[in-house]
Design a protein around this motif. Structure first.
Motif, PDB file in Angstrom:
ATOM      1  N   THR A 138       0.815  -1.211   0.000  1.00  0.00           N
ATOM      2  CA  THR A 138       0.000   0.000   0.000  1.00  0.00           C
ATOM      3  C   THR A 138       0.850   1.262   0.000  1.00  0.00           C
ATOM      4  O   THR A 138       0.357   2.328  -0.319  1.00  0.00           O
ATOM      5  CB  THR A 138      -0.959   0.022   1.201  1.00  0.00           C
ATOM      6  OG1 THR A 138      -0.182  -0.082   2.394  1.00  0.00           O
ATOM      7  CG2 THR A 138      -1.963  -1.119   1.126  1.00  0.00           C
ATOM      8  N   GLY A 139       2.129   1.160   0.341  1.00  0.00           N
ATOM      9  CA  GLY A 139       3.012   2.306   0.321  1.00  0.00           C
ATOM     10  C   GLY A 139       3.212   2.860  -1.076  1.00  0.00           C
ATOM     11  O   GLY A 139       3.605   4.002  -1.254  1.00  0.00           O
ATOM     12  N   GLU A 140       2.948   2.075  -2.089  1.00  0.00           N
ATOM     13  CA  GLU A 140       3.130   2.505  -3.474  1.00  0.00           C
ATOM     14  C   GLU A 140       1.944   3.318  -3.982  1.00  0.00           C
ATOM     15  O   GLU A 140       2.073   4.040  -4.942  1.00  0.00           O
ATOM     16  CB  GLU A 140       3.344   1.292  -4.375  1.00  0.00           C
ATOM     17  CG  GLU A 140       4.639   0.571  -4.077  1.00  0.00           C
ATOM     18  CD  GLU A 140       4.804  -0.680  -4.904  1.00  0.00           C
ATOM     19  OE1 GLU A 140       5.835  -1.328  -4.741  1.00  0.00           O
ATOM     20  OE2 GLU A 140       3.912  -1.020  -5.694  1.00  0.00           O
ATOM     21  N   LEU A 141       0.794   3.214  -3.353  1.00  0.00           N
ATOM     22  CA  LEU A 141      -0.396   3.889  -3.846  1.00  0.00           C
ATOM     23  C   LEU A 141      -0.275   5.408  -3.888  1.00  0.00           C
ATOM     24  O   LEU A 141      -0.671   6.008  -4.876  1.00  0.00           O
ATOM     25  CB  LEU A 141      -1.610   3.460  -3.019  1.00  0.00           C
ATOM     26  CG  LEU A 141      -2.024   2.001  -3.176  1.00  0.00           C
ATOM     27  CD1 LEU A 141      -3.221   1.685  -2.282  1.00  0.00           C
ATOM     28  CD2 LEU A 141      -2.352   1.668  -4.608  1.00  0.00           C
ATOM     29  N   PRO A 142       0.285   6.064  -2.878  1.00  0.00           N
ATOM     30  CA  PRO A 142       0.390   7.521  -2.957  1.00  0.00           C
ATOM     31  C   PRO A 142       1.224   7.984  -4.155  1.00  0.00           C
ATOM     32  O   PRO A 142       0.951   9.013  -4.752  1.00  0.00           O
ATOM     33  CB  PRO A 142       1.046   7.915  -1.634  1.00  0.00           C
ATOM     34  CG  PRO A 142       0.674   6.812  -0.703  1.00  0.00           C
ATOM     35  CD  PRO A 142       0.657   5.574  -1.556  1.00  0.00           C
ATOM     36  N   ILE A 143       2.254   7.223  -4.520  1.00  0.00           N
ATOM     37  CA  ILE A 143       3.063   7.579  -5.686  1.00  0.00           C
ATOM     38  C   ILE A 143       2.207   7.511  -6.935  1.00  0.00           C
ATOM     39  O   ILE A 143       2.230   8.419  -7.773  1.00  0.00           O
ATOM     40  CB  ILE A 143       4.290   6.660  -5.795  1.00  0.00           C
ATOM     41  CG1 ILE A 143       5.218   6.899  -4.604  1.00  0.00           C
ATOM     42  CG2 ILE A 143       5.014   6.881  -7.116  1.00  0.00           C
ATOM     43  CD1 ILE A 143       6.338   5.898  -4.484  1.00  0.00           C
ATOM     44  N   TYR A 144       1.436   6.449  -7.100  1.00  0.00           N
ATOM     45  CA  TYR A 144       0.568   6.305  -8.265  1.00  0.00           C
ATOM     46  C   TYR A 144      -0.466   7.423  -8.302  1.00  0.00           C
ATOM     47  O   TYR A 144      -0.695   8.031  -9.342  1.00  0.00           O
ATOM     48  CB  TYR A 144      -0.114   4.936  -8.238  1.00  0.00           C
ATOM     49  CG  TYR A 144      -1.029   4.703  -9.409  1.00  0.00           C
ATOM     50  CD1 TYR A 144      -0.512   4.455 -10.662  1.00  0.00           C
ATOM     51  CD2 TYR A 144      -2.409   4.738  -9.253  1.00  0.00           C
ATOM     52  CE1 TYR A 144      -1.348   4.243 -11.753  1.00  0.00           C
ATOM     53  CE2 TYR A 144      -3.251   4.531 -10.327  1.00  0.00           C
ATOM     54  CZ  TYR A 144      -2.715   4.278 -11.573  1.00  0.00           C
ATOM     55  OH  TYR A 144      -3.545   4.086 -12.642  1.00  0.00           O
ATOM     56  N   GLU A 145      -1.060   7.722  -7.154  1.00  0.00           N
ATOM     57  CA  GLU A 145      -2.070   8.784  -7.093  1.00  0.00           C
ATOM     58  C   GLU A 145      -1.469  10.145  -7.433  1.00  0.00           C
ATOM     59  O   GLU A 145      -2.084  10.948  -8.123  1.00  0.00           O
ATOM     60  CB  GLU A 145      -2.724   8.804  -5.720  1.00  0.00           C
ATOM     61  CG  GLU A 145      -3.615   7.593  -5.479  1.00  0.00           C
ATOM     62  CD  GLU A 145      -4.102   7.483  -4.048  1.00  0.00           C
ATOM     63  OE1 GLU A 145      -3.742   8.341  -3.222  1.00  0.00           O
ATOM     64  OE2 GLU A 145      -4.837   6.535  -3.764  1.00  0.00           O
ATOM     65  N   SER A 146      -0.249  10.402  -6.973  1.00  0.00           N
ATOM     66  CA  SER A 146       0.376  11.685  -7.299  1.00  0.00           C
ATOM     67  C   SER A 146       0.715  11.762  -8.780  1.00  0.00           C
ATOM     68  O   SER A 146       0.625  12.829  -9.387  1.00  0.00           O
ATOM     69  CB  SER A 146       1.623  11.919  -6.436  1.00  0.00           C
ATOM     70  OG  SER A 146       2.659  11.022  -6.778  1.00  0.00           O
ATOM     71  N   LEU A 147       1.089  10.644  -9.390  1.00  0.00           N
ATOM     72  CA  LEU A 147       1.347  10.642 -10.835  1.00  0.00           C
ATOM     73  C   LEU A 147       0.070  10.924 -11.621  1.00  0.00           C
ATOM     74  O   LEU A 147       0.094  11.639 -12.633  1.00  0.00           O
ATOM     75  CB  LEU A 147       1.939   9.297 -11.273  1.00  0.00           C
ATOM     76  CG  LEU A 147       3.404   9.086 -10.936  1.00  0.00           C
ATOM     77  CD1 LEU A 147       3.820   7.648 -11.242  1.00  0.00           C
ATOM     78  CD2 LEU A 147       4.283  10.063 -11.674  1.00  0.00           C
ATOM     79  N   ILE A 148      -1.049  10.382 -11.170  1.00  0.00           N
ATOM     80  CA  ILE A 148      -2.327  10.647 -11.834  1.00  0.00           C
ATOM     81  C   ILE A 148      -2.673  12.124 -11.728  1.00  0.00           C
ATOM     82  O   ILE A 148      -3.082  12.746 -12.710  1.00  0.00           O
ATOM     83  CB  ILE A 148      -3.453   9.768 -11.234  1.00  0.00           C
ATOM     84  CG1 ILE A 148      -3.243   8.330 -11.661  1.00  0.00           C
ATOM     85  CG2 ILE A 148      -4.823  10.272 -11.684  1.00  0.00           C
ATOM     86  CD1 ILE A 148      -4.210   7.354 -11.033  1.00  0.00           C
ATOM     87  N   ARG A 149      -2.493  12.711 -10.557  1.00  0.00           N
ATOM     88  CA  ARG A 149      -2.758  14.146 -10.390  1.00  0.00           C
ATOM     89  C   ARG A 149      -1.833  14.977 -11.276  1.00  0.00           C
ATOM     90  O   ARG A 149      -2.238  15.967 -11.859  1.00  0.00           O
ATOM     91  CB  ARG A 149      -2.591  14.559  -8.934  1.00  0.00           C
ATOM     92  CG  ARG A 149      -3.760  14.186  -8.055  1.00  0.00           C
ATOM     93  CD  ARG A 149      -3.660  14.867  -6.702  1.00  0.00           C
ATOM     94  NE  ARG A 149      -2.418  14.574  -5.995  1.00  0.00           N
ATOM     95  CZ  ARG A 149      -2.236  13.533  -5.182  1.00  0.00           C
ATOM     96  NH1 ARG A 149      -3.218  12.693  -4.969  1.00  0.00           N
ATOM     97  NH2 ARG A 149      -1.078  13.351  -4.573  1.00  0.00           N
ATOM     98  N   GLU A 150      -0.592  14.565 -11.370  1.00  0.00           N
ATOM     99  CA  GLU A 150       0.412  15.329 -12.105  1.00  0.00           C
ATOM    100  C   GLU A 150       0.287  15.151 -13.616  1.00  0.00           C
ATOM    101  O   GLU A 150       0.358  16.116 -14.371  1.00  0.00           O
ATOM    102  CB  GLU A 150       1.796  14.869 -11.648  1.00  0.00           C
ATOM    103  CG  GLU A 150       2.944  15.658 -12.194  1.00  0.00           C
ATOM    104  CD  GLU A 150       4.266  15.156 -11.640  1.00  0.00           C
ATOM    105  OE1 GLU A 150       5.165  14.909 -12.446  1.00  0.00           O
ATOM    106  OE2 GLU A 150       4.385  14.993 -10.404  1.00  0.00           O
ATOM    107  N   ARG A 151       0.085  13.914 -14.066  1.00  0.00           N
ATOM    108  CA  ARG A 151       0.121  13.603 -15.500  1.00  0.00           C
ATOM    109  C   ARG A 151      -1.226  13.245 -16.105  1.00  0.00           C
ATOM    110  O   ARG A 151      -1.351  13.145 -17.309  1.00  0.00           O
ATOM    111  CB  ARG A 151       1.073  12.428 -15.750  1.00  0.00           C
ATOM    112  CG  ARG A 151       2.451  12.592 -15.209  1.00  0.00           C
ATOM    113  CD  ARG A 151       3.278  13.382 -16.138  1.00  0.00           C
ATOM    114  NE  ARG A 151       4.618  13.551 -15.599  1.00  0.00           N
ATOM    115  CZ  ARG A 151       5.662  13.799 -16.324  1.00  0.00           C
ATOM    116  NH1 ARG A 151       5.531  13.912 -17.615  1.00  0.00           N
ATOM    117  NH2 ARG A 151       6.825  13.957 -15.763  1.00  0.00           N
ATOM    118  N   GLY A 152      -2.228  13.001 -15.272  1.00  0.00           N
ATOM    119  CA  GLY A 152      -3.524  12.559 -15.772  1.00  0.00           C
ATOM    120  C   GLY A 152      -3.611  11.042 -15.759  1.00  0.00           C
ATOM    121  O   GLY A 152      -2.599  10.345 -15.709  1.00  0.00           O
TER     122      GLY A 152
END
Length: 56
Positions: free
Chosen positions: A8-22
């Motif tokens: 679950t530690g990887e989820l914030p990275i994925y979520e921030s990439l979605i916010r940043e890149r779509g």
């Protein structure tokens, strides 16, 4: 991270990439569904003639 720890530690990275890149995966799914719908209409003879895009 240990092999037994949750990922679950990887989820914030994925979520921030979605916010940043779509959300490219979601955008691709939407375009694929629209294309499938248009092709279904075209094959059944319901769709209008496609319009060309770009400069002439």
């Amino acid at each position: 991270m240990t092999p037994d720890s949750p990922r679950t530690g990887e989820l914030p990275i994925y979520e921030s990439l979605i916010r940043e890149r779509g959300d490219v995966v979601e955008e691709t799914r939407v375009v694929a569904e629209e294309t499938q719908h248009q092709m279904s209409q075209a094959l059944s003879g319901v769709a209008p003639a496609p319009q060309e895009t770009g400069a002439l």
